[in-house]
Design an enzyme around this catalytic site. Structure first.
Site, PDB file in Angstrom:
ATOM      1  N   HIS A 170       0.872  -1.170   0.000  1.00 58.40           N
ATOM      2  CA  HIS A 170       0.000   0.000   0.000  1.00 58.40           C
ATOM      3  C   HIS A 170       0.910   1.222   0.000  1.00 58.40           C
ATOM      4  O   HIS A 170       1.979   1.192   0.608  1.00 58.40           O
ATOM      5  CB  HIS A 170      -0.844   0.093   1.266  1.00 58.40           C
ATOM      6  CG  HIS A 170      -1.772  -1.047   1.494  1.00 58.40           C
ATOM      7  ND1 HIS A 170      -1.401  -2.187   2.134  1.00 58.40           N
ATOM      8  CD2 HIS A 170      -3.079  -1.191   1.184  1.00 58.40           C
ATOM      9  CE1 HIS A 170      -2.439  -3.005   2.211  1.00 58.40           C
ATOM     10  NE2 HIS A 170      -3.469  -2.427   1.644  1.00 58.40           N
TER      11      HIS A 170
ATOM     12  N   GLU B  69     -11.263  -6.203  -4.668  1.00 53.44           N
ATOM     13  CA  GLU B  69     -11.206  -7.249  -3.640  1.00 53.44           C
ATOM     14  C   GLU B  69     -12.392  -7.135  -2.687  1.00 53.44           C
ATOM     15  O   GLU B  69     -12.438  -6.244  -1.843  1.00 53.44           O
ATOM     16  CB  GLU B  69      -9.894  -7.115  -2.858  1.00 53.44           C
ATOM     17  CG  GLU B  69      -9.760  -8.184  -1.791  1.00 53.44           C
ATOM     18  CD  GLU B  69      -8.434  -8.120  -1.050  1.00 53.44           C
ATOM     19  OE1 GLU B  69      -7.497  -7.446  -1.531  1.00 53.44           O
ATOM     20  OE2 GLU B  69      -8.350  -8.731   0.022  1.00 53.44           O
TER      21      GLU B  69
ATOM     22  N   ASP C 138      -5.636 -13.552  -3.502  1.00 49.61           N
ATOM     23  CA  ASP C 138      -5.089 -13.451  -2.145  1.00 49.61           C
ATOM     24  C   ASP C 138      -5.295 -14.783  -1.441  1.00 49.61           C
ATOM     25  O   ASP C 138      -6.422 -15.148  -1.061  1.00 49.61           O
ATOM     26  CB  ASP C 138      -5.781 -12.324  -1.359  1.00 49.61           C
ATOM     27  CG  ASP C 138      -5.176 -10.960  -1.651  1.00 49.61           C
ATOM     28  OD1 ASP C 138      -4.240 -10.886  -2.487  1.00 49.61           O
ATOM     29  OD2 ASP C 138      -5.623  -9.974  -1.054  1.00 49.61           O
TER      30      ASP C 138
HETATM   31  C1  GLT Z   1      -5.766  -5.563   4.384  1.00 51.82           C
HETATM   32  C2  GLT Z   1      -6.862  -6.510   4.002  1.00 51.82           C
HETATM   33  C3  GLT Z   1      -6.491  -7.308   2.833  1.00 51.82           C
HETATM   34  C4  GLT Z   1      -6.309  -6.510   1.574  1.00 51.82           C
HETATM   35  C5  GLT Z   1      -5.206  -5.555   1.634  1.00 51.82           C
HETATM   36  C6  GLT Z   1      -5.222  -4.708   0.393  1.00 51.82           C
HETATM   37  S1  GLT Z   1      -5.087  -4.700   3.087  1.00 51.82           S
HETATM   38  O1  GLT Z   1      -4.742  -6.240   5.018  1.00 51.82           O
HETATM   39  O2  GLT Z   1      -7.153  -7.365   5.102  1.00 51.82           O
HETATM   40  O3  GLT Z   1      -7.388  -8.350   2.594  1.00 51.82           O
HETATM   41  O4  GLT Z   1      -5.978  -7.394   0.543  1.00 51.82           O
HETATM   42  O5  GLT Z   1      -5.687  -3.439   0.602  1.00 51.82           O
HETATM   43 MN    MN Z   2      -6.539  -9.393   0.818  1.00 53.90          MN
HETATM   44 MN    MN Z   3      -8.018 -10.371   4.689  1.00 53.83          MN
END
Ligand code: GLT
Ligand code: MN
Ligand code: MN
Length: 386
Positions: free
Chosen positions: A53, A180, A244
């Site tokens: 970030h 996301e 992720d």
């Molecule tokens: C934060 C969150 C994550 C996101 C990140 C991206 S920041 O830690 O819990 O799931 O992917 O902004």
């Molecule tokens: Mn994440």
């Molecule tokens: Mn998370």
């Protein structure tokens, strides 16, 4: 055999291995590392790349001289270790200015400031080589629906993304956006809470081709959903731009555990899916070490994410080559040549022919399916006895 190599595309965020173990109930348990130190740690454990970030790298209050020095040290660590920066993102959640959201805030100044912050951060991300830019709307939500009209929120979110897509195009950047979703935490409810919601929303944007998904295991699990099904739908839509990987038990707080540490069988099917379809993107581990750990434990954590992925990848190959498993799959998916005429899709003739078919409904319903057998073989394969 399970050592990470660059071609595996394993990445970590600065905020992941750099997590200092603060939680809502307790103070940090680890000293903070500088971004350059984190890059060196990631180089040591064999990661391919590092994501960040804007404010993981440069504190929100840093002056220009401080920002320049941090960036210089970061670039030096990147060139010393060979790590890449495939993804960047903006912190639109930590500062109190974003307490009621960024793009969806009721305050036009906050919305404008958020756009400014993202544009500046995109400039640096592109300079560092990022080709994917993530949007996690952590504060884009409500605790009380008296405070914000959800239709306004959706419109504001759309306007922000349309503006930023034009910014990328106008600057000739080679950058795609990955949204996301997360259902809740830190807000009571977050808008566009799941992969499915985001997929539908993307099609309403001015440049849907530039925008895809960054699904996170933990976030779909928090919503009680099947992550494999979520990424399959994103993949089918051509929208799996980033991923992720972490772990999370259903019905708990936001755990962000080491990949494969909580729901191993789910993790297996996720890895198998990514490998089977030939996903070419980054395998980003968005997780952090237990609060109990020192930095040796953090390295175990980081190596563990990658090692488990590679072990599961090998298990997936075994699954695909296991004669007994494959014979069961062939039996389950056996074609029926007498129905081949349906493959052409609809025609009036086909419809009439189908209407006249005689189906042995009772007989078909009585036939057992070998799914217990198949699942037990899968479990035994995962347990290492096949
Ligand atoms: C934060 C969150 C994550 C996101 C990140 C991206 S920041 O830690 O819990 O799931 O992917 O902004
Ligand atoms: Mn994440
Ligand atoms: Mn998370």
């Amino acid at each position: 055999m399970y050592d990470p190599k660059p071609e595996h595309k394993f990445t970590f965020g600065l905020w992941t291995v750099g997590n200092i173990g603060r939680d809502p109930f307790g103070q940090p348990t680890r000293d903070a590392l500088s971004p350059a130190q984190i890059v060196r740690l990631l180089g040591e454990v064999g990661a391919y790349g590092v994501n960040y970030h804007d404010n993981d790298l440069i504190p929100i209050d840093a002056d220009e001289a401080q920002a320049a020095q941090i960036t210089r040290e970061f670039k030096q660590a990147l060139s010393d270790t060979g790590l890449k920066v495939p993804m960047a993102t903006t912190n639109l959640f930590a500062d109190p200015v974003f307490k009621d959201g960024a793009f969806t805030s009721n305050n036009p100044k906050v919305r404008a400031y958020a756009l400014q912050k993202v544009m500046r951060s995109i400039d640096l991300g592109v300079e560092l080589g990022a080709e994917v830019y993530v949007f996690w709307g952590g504060r884009e939500g409500t605790e009380t629906d008296a405070s914000k009209n959800p239709l306004d929120a959706i419109k504001r979110f759309r306007e922000a993304l349309n503006f930023l897509c034009e910014y990328v195009i106008d600057n000739g950047y080679n950058l795609k956006f990955a949204l996301e979703p997360k259902p809740n935490e830190p807000r009571g409810d977050i808008f566009q809470p799941t992969v499915g919601h985001m997929l539908a929303f993307i099609e309403t944007l001015d440049h849907p081709e530039m925008v895809g998904l960054n699904p996170e295991v933990a976030h779909e699990h928090m919503a009680g959903l099947n992550f494999l099904h979520a990424i399959a739908q994103a993949w089918d839509a051509g929208k799996l731009f980033h991923i992720d990987l972490n772990d999370q038990m259903f019905g708990r707080y936001d755990q962000d555990f080491r990949f494969g540490s909580a729901m191993l069988k789910q993790a297996f099917f996720v890895v198998k899916f990514l490998e089977d379809v030939g996903y070419q993107g980054m395998r980003h581990f968005d997780a952090h070490a237990y609060r109990t750990e020192d930095y040796e434990g953090v390295k175990w954590f980081a190596r563990g994410c990658m090692r488990t992925y590679l072990i599961l990848k090998e298990k997936a190959q075994r699954f695909n080559q296991d004669p007994e498993i494959q014979a069961l799959l062939a039996e389950i998916n056996a074609a029926d040549p007498s129905l081949d005429y349906l493959a052409q899709g609809y025609s009036r003739e086909t419809a009439n022919r189908l209407k006249a078919e005689a189906f042995d409904r009772v007989g078909i319903g009585q036939r057992g399916l070998p799914y217990e057998h198949l699942d037990q073989l899968t479990v035994e394969l995962l347990l290492g006895v096949r």
